[in-house]
Design an enzyme around this catalytic site. Sequence first.
Site, short mmCIF file in Angstrom:
data_model
loop_
_atom_site.label_atom_id
_atom_site.label_comp_id
_atom_site.label_asym_id
_atom_site.label_seq_id
_atom_site.Cartn_x
_atom_site.Cartn_y
_atom_site.Cartn_z
N THR A 145 -51.20 21.62 -37.19
CA THR A 145 -50.83 22.09 -35.49
C THR A 145 -52.10 21.36 -34.20
OG1 THR A 145 -48.97 23.84 -35.71
CG2 THR A 145 -49.28 23.34 -33.05
N GLY A 195 -49.09 27.11 -36.35
CA GLY A 195 -50.74 27.17 -35.30
C GLY A 195 -51.02 28.47 -35.57
N LYS A 197 -46.62 11.51 -42.64
CA LYS A 197 -45.58 12.05 -42.69
C LYS A 197 -44.83 12.10 -43.86
CE LYS A 197 -42.37 12.45 -38.83
NZ LYS A 197 -42.20 14.04 -39.17
N CYS A 224 -39.77 22.12 -46.21
CA CYS A 224 -39.05 21.94 -45.08
C CYS A 224 -37.95 22.71 -44.34
CB CYS A 224 -38.85 20.40 -44.73
SG CYS A 224 -38.53 20.29 -43.00
N THR A 258 -44.20 25.77 -42.51
CA THR A 258 -43.95 26.82 -41.85
C THR A 258 -43.38 27.99 -41.70
OG1 THR A 258 -42.13 25.26 -40.76
CG2 THR A 258 -44.30 24.91 -40.68
N GLY A 293 -37.15 17.58 -38.28
CA GLY A 293 -36.25 16.98 -39.04
C GLY A 293 -36.32 16.43 -40.18
#
Lengths: 314, 262
Positions: free
Chosen positions: A273, A224, A51, A137, A200, A78
Amino acid sequence: MNDPQMDVDISVNLLSLHLKNPVMPASGCFSFGKEVASFYDLGVLGAIVVKATTLDERLGNPTPRVAETAAGMLNSIGLQNPGVKRVMQEELPYLSRYRSLPVIVNVAGTAIDDYVDVTRQLSSSPDVSAIELNISCPNVKCGGIQFGSDPQMAASMVRAIKAVATHPVIVKLSPNVTDIVEMAVACEEAGADGLSLINTVIGMTIDLERRRPLLGSGAGGLSGPAIKPIAIRMVYDVFRHVSIPVIGIGGIMTGADVIEFLMAGATAVQVGTANFVDPLACPRIIDETREWCVQHGVRSIREIIGAAQPANGG
Amino acid sequence: MAPMPDVEVFAHETLGKDLYALTFASPIDLRAGNYQPGQFLHIRVSQSFDFLLRRPLSLCYADVDQNRLTVVYRTQGAGTRRLTACKPGDVIDVLGPLGQGFPIRAQDHRTLLIGGGVGVPPLLELAKQLRASGKTVQTVVGFQTAGQLMLVEELAAYGEVTVMTDDGSAGTRGLVTTALTAELCSLADRYYACGPSPMLKAVQQTMRVRNVPGYLSLEERMGCGIGICVGCVHAVYRDGQLTNAKTCREGPVFDEREVVFA
């Protein structure tokens, strides 16, 4: 050609690392590994990307943080994480029990100095194999994405990190740019050892009853299967313009998806995902990838990297 | 190694408008006792990717002899409507039971159960287990309207049930907190509550005034259900500081003393 006993090699070389297969969980989709370790032996993975880690602890964004959308999901976590000191003390040592498992630490922050500080601290860790620089991010204010959408800023970030990093540096790119090739080239010229794409895609969904965005922070990152074609196109285009390895990310659910990314030009892939849908997704995807190679008479999976590129007859 | 999650459906009943009870083979051997009331099952509504995420549905009833679990759910969108299509004999993908459930404390004698709306189902297994361990069970359940009542008769098998509705169409008009009188609470050693956040916040405040300790089962939108996506956090005050706990793994049940509502 379809010899079920055929011995296939699905290992790949990425930077200085030897991966027993090209599949690794993506950052933010696997925490630091302990939870999934109760489902299977993490040693089967090609590598692990933990992470996003920041200098100080972050509590993350307000809830709701996740929402399902058609064939995908939005998240706005976040960058909740305990901060680099605790990550090094409490999380990374656990992974050292998996001896042949490269550990890639995703580094995030809000200013170049933060990234540099985190990287410097990680550089002293025996538990780290590579750094993944998160300049993409979408879910933190002034958090990385400004570095991920401006080639000059991305290049200065990469130079600053390379000056202190003792490990290979992979730069994770955002799809939320006009020209991802320009970003990729800028990172390579600044010294990046590899690229991972895509993070993403910024999106939003509205809660009709409450007449406001469903996620607590408004927008979020779409992931996804819904984003896989976007990712494939970007990997395909970036591959032709850089000479450093590309790691493909975006909606991988099956072994066929892994093959597709490799044919587009990826050397390895990250599964995100899918881990949320099925904790056993990675080992299943690895098995399916090997099986695809057996079924198609591919003795070494390295043969198909970039197979769909025009130069290779694709 | 965790159990493989494909299990057979035994029954799928309609309990009311948009309300269903789904019974399936337990992914774990219930006789081993490794489950608690208040835990949840994380269920895929179909094998296709269009509805990607699992739905967390709380364990409503465990049939240990047959090794079957029942969840009771209300359809709330296209995903749960898809789930209504599954029928006996089908195989569904179920993870769990997951999370931390309601602890049953040896020193308690009298328990008070408080549920609101779709927070009522986990109270049934809880009431069953509390009674089985010799405690008295008093239950207060709240619904918007009479048409949404669920499991009232089933709960009544374990103790007295007070029904509250927002519009007075069944039971007594008012919120569950209206029923939490000093008199009722003086008869409780501990309370257990499950329902929407506004209800839990009001219950927490009321029961602090009544000086009764308890547990809250929190409701947050979940992603993975196993603690890796960090989507379903809720604020808790722990070790002297405010932090975010994962509802799926550290909860959904928390000691009310550490739960912080905005």
